[in-house]
Motif scaffolding. Structure first.
Motif: not given
Length: 231
Positions: A203-219
């Protein structure tokens, strides 16, 4: 994405209790901060096809659903009684009617529902019913339909360019990730060990993955299906 969450009357539609927090826990927490009302509707009993001790498991799951929604600050939460993993055995018109009856007179303006190509058939059928219920006829109050990503369902479908979940909206959840995880943990029996998609690590990794797509830490990722502007 704030414009879709601020001072709105939001309905979240999920097939199974835990979909609401796995896919949208951060969104719910942010929407409440933005002054929105949030209602969660779960379509099935979530357990009848997965366990033999259905009665006790249903009580356990309903209690977890209640605790999770309270932890997220959900204003209202309800569950229909359709059988788990069997929405394809229900007449499409009956599912539509049940959702319409629930929605009637509640003046929702924004709906979040499953991605139409999740591997879980219940998810796909709910999406189709939601499009029927929220069809853009004159006077339709639902202005926004947005789909969400459900771990262990969205990513398990075939990797096909016409079916894959391609988000076009992202929500920063860095400030609420710990509260989201705390709410997920209310579903103790549904949490799996890493690298299962429903593990806390993922869950945390997924949030980091999607966040990294748009310059965020977690999304959290979302896809806007339709929005009707009116002034």
């Amino acid at each position: 994405m704030e414009c879709y969450l601020k001072n709105k009357n939001i309905l979240i539609v999920g097939a199974h209790s835990d979909d609401e927090v796995l896919g949208l826990g951060g969104m719910i927490l942010n929407a409440k901060k933005f002054g929105s009302k949030v209602t969660v509707l779960i379509a099935t009993d979530s357990v009848s096809e997965q366990y033999t001790d259905v009665k006790n498991k249903l009580t356990e799951r309903d209690n977890a659903f209640k605790a999770c929604c309270e932890a997220l600050g959900v204003d209202k939460f309800s569950r229909l009684n359709f059988p788990d993993m069997k929405l394809d055995s229900i007449l499409h018109v009956d599912l539509n009617k049940a959702i319409s009856k629930f929605i009637n007179d509640q003046n929702f303006d924004t709906v979040f529902v499953h991605h139409p190509f999740d591997i879980n058939l219940d998810h796909r059928l709910l999406f189709e019913s939601m499009l029927v219920v929220a069809r853009p006829t004159p006077g339709q109050k639902i202005k926004s339909i947005i789909t969400y990503y459900t771990p262990s369902s969205t990513e398990w479908n075939a990797i096909d360019s016409n079916r894959i979940f391609v988000p076009n909206m992202y929500l920063d959840i860095e400030s609420v990730i710990d509260k989201k995880i705390s709410a997920i943990l209310k579903y103790e029996s549904e949490i799996k060990d890493y690298p299962h998609p429903r593990s806390i690590e993922n869950i945390r990794n997924m949030a980091a993955y999607f966040g990294s797509q748009v310059g965020l830490r977690l999304a959290e990722p979302f896809k806007l299906i339709r929005h009707v502007y009116s002034y």
